[in-house]
Design a protein around this motif. Sequence first.
Motif, PDB file in Angstrom:
ATOM      1  N   ILE A 197       0.861  -1.181  -0.060  1.00  0.00           N
ATOM      2  CA  ILE A 197      -0.081   0.043  -0.074  1.00  0.00           C
ATOM      3  C   ILE A 197       0.909   1.255   0.076  1.00  0.00           C
ATOM      4  CG2 ILE A 197      -1.600   1.338   1.335  1.00  0.00           C
ATOM      5  CD1 ILE A 197      -2.601  -1.433   2.444  1.00  0.00           C
ATOM      6  N   LEU A 227       2.176   1.550  -3.446  1.00  0.00           N
ATOM      7  CA  LEU A 227       1.393   2.245  -4.315  1.00  0.00           C
ATOM      8  C   LEU A 227       1.070   3.640  -4.157  1.00  0.00           C
ATOM      9  CD1 LEU A 227      -1.454  -0.782  -4.551  1.00  0.00           C
ATOM     10  CD2 LEU A 227       0.309  -0.046  -6.070  1.00  0.00           C
ATOM     11  N   LEU A 228       1.071   4.159  -2.918  1.00  0.00           N
ATOM     12  CA  LEU A 228       0.944   5.557  -2.493  1.00  0.00           C
ATOM     13  C   LEU A 228       1.688   6.573  -3.157  1.00  0.00           C
ATOM     14  CD1 LEU A 228      -1.061   7.142  -0.385  1.00  0.00           C
ATOM     15  CD2 LEU A 228       0.862   6.711   1.266  1.00  0.00           C
ATOM     16  N   GLU A 239       1.503   6.981  -6.921  1.00  0.00           N
ATOM     17  CA  GLU A 239       0.340   8.054  -7.233  1.00  0.00           C
ATOM     18  C   GLU A 239       0.956   9.515  -7.128  1.00  0.00           C
ATOM     19  OE1 GLU A 239      -2.744   7.928  -8.407  1.00  0.00           O
ATOM     20  OE2 GLU A 239      -2.453   5.804  -8.495  1.00  0.00           O
ATOM     21  N   TYR A 258       0.061  13.195   0.515  1.00  0.00           N
ATOM     22  CA  TYR A 258       1.048  11.947   0.472  1.00  0.00           C
ATOM     23  C   TYR A 258       1.688  11.819   1.824  1.00  0.00           C
ATOM     24  CZ  TYR A 258       5.116   9.158  -0.020  1.00  0.00           C
ATOM     25  OH  TYR A 258       6.047   8.177   0.416  1.00  0.00           O
ATOM     26  N   SER A 312      -0.839  10.662   4.447  1.00  0.00           N
ATOM     27  CA  SER A 312      -1.291   9.156   4.312  1.00  0.00           C
ATOM     28  C   SER A 312      -0.253   8.276   4.616  1.00  0.00           C
ATOM     29  CB  SER A 312      -1.862   9.274   2.998  1.00  0.00           C
ATOM     30  OG  SER A 312      -3.109   9.996   2.478  1.00  0.00           O
ATOM     31  N   PRO A 369      -4.260   4.876  -0.972  1.00  0.00           N
ATOM     32  CA  PRO A 369      -3.682   5.527  -2.329  1.00  0.00           C
ATOM     33  C   PRO A 369      -4.587   5.990  -3.203  1.00  0.00           C
ATOM     34  CG  PRO A 369      -2.573   3.435  -2.089  1.00  0.00           C
ATOM     35  CD  PRO A 369      -3.791   3.609  -0.941  1.00  0.00           C
ATOM     36  N   THR A 411      -6.066   9.368  -1.667  1.00  0.00           N
ATOM     37  CA  THR A 411      -4.780  10.229  -1.198  1.00  0.00           C
ATOM     38  C   THR A 411      -4.586  11.065  -3.051  1.00  0.00           C
ATOM     39  OG1 THR A 411      -3.744   9.145   0.506  1.00  0.00           O
ATOM     40  CG2 THR A 411      -2.539  10.442  -1.081  1.00  0.00           C
TER      41      THR A 411
END
Length: 190
Positions: free
Chosen positions: A17, A20-21, A24, A46, A49, A89, A92
């Motif tokens: 995760i 993936l965050l 983005e 970002y 998160s 993700p 965010t």
Amino acid sequence: MPKSRIEAFTDAVIAIIMTLLVLELHEPNSPNWSAFLDMHHKFIVYLISFVSLAIYWNNHHHLFQLVRKVDGWVLWSNNLLILMMTMFPFVTAWVGDYPFEWAPQALYGIITLGTDVAYYLLVRALVRANGEDSKIGQLFKHYPKSYLSIGLALLALLLGKLIAPIMVLVVNVLILLMWFIPEKAIEKSL
């Protein structure tokens, strides 16, 4: 099932995760500082998160230090927690693109609220599986920090709707500060 399997699975999923965050978070459209500064809101969301996920992982790790048994309820509660975290993700990126709009902020708040509820349900399932007299049962019999988090997440949504959408993110940062240091009572009981 040994608790180490659920810990390893959760660790792996949270690592994915977090990866993936960052995927983005796209690079600026030109090679100068002003282009980076133009996307500062995306970078700030970002970081919020990422810290959120790190805090959930830290607290999950501390929580499982007290666990001796897991059962089906624990597995499903943990899966619900993971499900909610996998949405970070997406929300965010949406809030990063539209930081002052209600729908993205509302969904971010709903995902945060859902993650807080899932964490609470996981704690309750662990107490149930390990017994009220266990260390985890004694520490989390009445745990106001979880109730406060859920209440503040609801308040964030209300303030975001009534005052300004950005209030969702602001209140959620306050919740993060509350959870930044994992439960000290866990460390004392070990």
